[in-house]
Design an enzyme around this catalytic site. Sequence first.
Site, mmCIF file in Angstrom:
data_model
loop_
_atom_site.group_PDB
_atom_site.id
_atom_site.type_symbol
_atom_site.label_atom_id
_atom_site.label_comp_id
_atom_site.label_asym_id
_atom_site.label_seq_id
_atom_site.Cartn_x
_atom_site.Cartn_y
_atom_site.Cartn_z
ATOM 1 N N GLY A 34 0.825 -1.207 0.000
ATOM 2 C CA GLY A 34 0.000 0.000 0.000
ATOM 3 C C GLY A 34 0.859 1.257 0.000
ATOM 4 C CE1 TYR A 80 -9.233 -0.399 8.764
ATOM 5 C CE2 TYR A 80 -9.729 0.506 10.925
ATOM 6 C CZ TYR A 80 -8.940 0.484 9.786
ATOM 7 O OH TYR A 80 -7.853 1.317 9.694
HETATM 8 P P1 NDP Z 1 -5.333 4.782 1.673
HETATM 9 O O1 NDP Z 1 -6.685 4.350 1.261
HETATM 10 O O2 NDP Z 1 -4.902 6.175 1.425
HETATM 11 O O3 NDP Z 1 -4.244 3.795 1.052
HETATM 12 C C1 NDP Z 1 -4.417 2.415 1.123
HETATM 13 C C2 NDP Z 1 -3.293 1.741 0.388
HETATM 14 O O4 NDP Z 1 -3.531 0.323 0.420
HETATM 15 C C3 NDP Z 1 -3.221 2.144 -1.072
HETATM 16 O O5 NDP Z 1 -1.860 2.275 -1.443
HETATM 17 C C4 NDP Z 1 -3.847 0.960 -1.783
HETATM 18 O O6 NDP Z 1 -3.280 0.800 -3.069
HETATM 19 C C5 NDP Z 1 -3.421 -0.187 -0.893
HETATM 20 N N1 NDP Z 1 -4.275 -1.365 -1.060
HETATM 21 C C6 NDP Z 1 -5.595 -1.484 -0.778
HETATM 22 N N2 NDP Z 1 -6.018 -2.731 -1.086
HETATM 23 C C7 NDP Z 1 -4.941 -3.407 -1.560
HETATM 24 C C8 NDP Z 1 -4.735 -4.722 -2.040
HETATM 25 N N3 NDP Z 1 -5.713 -5.633 -2.074
HETATM 26 N N4 NDP Z 1 -3.501 -5.081 -2.454
HETATM 27 C C9 NDP Z 1 -2.485 -4.175 -2.438
HETATM 28 N N5 NDP Z 1 -2.615 -2.929 -1.994
HETATM 29 C C10 NDP Z 1 -3.837 -2.538 -1.553
HETATM 30 O O7 NDP Z 1 -5.261 4.443 3.235
HETATM 31 P P2 NDP Z 1 -4.402 5.068 4.400
HETATM 32 O O8 NDP Z 1 -3.104 5.540 3.894
HETATM 33 O O9 NDP Z 1 -5.261 5.954 5.167
HETATM 34 O O10 NDP Z 1 -4.188 3.760 5.306
HETATM 35 C C11 NDP Z 1 -2.994 3.002 5.315
HETATM 36 C C12 NDP Z 1 -3.087 2.029 6.486
HETATM 37 O O11 NDP Z 1 -3.236 2.762 7.692
HETATM 38 C C13 NDP Z 1 -4.278 1.096 6.396
HETATM 39 O O12 NDP Z 1 -3.901 -0.184 6.820
HETATM 40 C C14 NDP Z 1 -5.269 1.702 7.361
HETATM 41 O O13 NDP Z 1 -6.136 0.743 7.894
HETATM 42 C C15 NDP Z 1 -4.342 2.271 8.413
HETATM 43 N N6 NDP Z 1 -4.938 3.335 9.200
HETATM 44 C C16 NDP Z 1 -5.352 4.505 8.607
HETATM 45 C C17 NDP Z 1 -5.935 5.493 9.383
HETATM 46 C C18 NDP Z 1 -6.414 6.788 8.819
HETATM 47 O O14 NDP Z 1 -7.010 7.572 9.576
HETATM 48 N N7 NDP Z 1 -6.177 7.090 7.554
HETATM 49 C C19 NDP Z 1 -6.122 5.317 10.826
HETATM 50 C C20 NDP Z 1 -5.646 4.072 11.324
HETATM 51 C C21 NDP Z 1 -5.074 3.126 10.542
HETATM 52 P P3 NDP Z 1 -4.169 0.848 -4.429
HETATM 53 O O15 NDP Z 1 -5.095 1.982 -4.265
HETATM 54 O O16 NDP Z 1 -3.137 1.011 -5.494
HETATM 55 O O17 NDP Z 1 -4.831 -0.486 -4.451
#
Ligand code: NDP
Length: 251
Positions: free
Chosen positions: A13, A159
Amino acid sequence: MQLLKGKTALITGGTAGIGKAIACLYAQHGAHVAILGTNQERAAQALQEIEACKVDPEQKFTSFLVNVSNSKEVDEVVEKLLKDWGKIDILVNNAGITKDNLLMKMNEEDWDLVMDVNLKSVYNTCKSLTRPMMKARGGIIINITSVIGLTGNAGQANYAASKSGMIGFTKSLAKELASRNIRANCIAPGYIETQMTASLPEPVKEAILTKIPMSRIGNPRDIAHAALFLASDLAGYITGQVLTVDGGMVM
Ligand code: NDP
């Protein structure tokens, strides 16, 4: 000072939000970085931004379009990177999704999807990498969980379960691998401004803000700094921990 000079890092990600911020900061600290995502356009854009952060012309950056919940796809990428780089020093499991609903309305598909992308992915990458890390006599694993994994949240049973699961998984792995010089820790972000939280309704955002003692929403760089610390030698005696980065939301 370059805290990760010459290190190799695989970030799931890494194409957006928190993962991309971690990738950029690791690049600024001298690491070679590979990012995984599923969206071609986002991956290409992210790679450009990460490359722009490099501090040494020798640094290498690459991206792969991979569904992290698919073990075969993950194994193939790990194999390719090990062939190209010879080692992967740092693994950051950051890819994650939400499919929120009250349990009464949550269908099985959304349960499975969230568990697969958020938790099974961690099994996939760690399973693939622990043996090579053991052979290399060291490694660092950082799993991005969430404060929701600590507190639970109405409408997020899938989640929260996936994020709590990551914590139990990480502590188990830390115990299994500590004697092999492999450290495994979690970061639990609070409310961070990314595409994941952008779609929250304004009243929900305002309600969350009232629960943050530091009175501001976090930005991806706040999490990246914690991920840099845990990946560096500064955290050399820290394993099996959850570092909460949330402006004081959960304490
Ligand atoms: P984003 O939605 O901005 O980014 C998510 C990332 O995960 C993207 O790069 C996406 O890539 C990738 N991704 C999603 N599904 C897949 C898949 N099946 N295979 C490979 N890559 C995947 O999320 P955030 O940056 O906000 O979150 C990042 C992490 O932090 C997550 O685990 C989230 O649960 C955690 N988090 C976030 C919080 C927040 O407030 N934002 C709070 C607490 C935890 P692509 O789009 O190219 O598929």
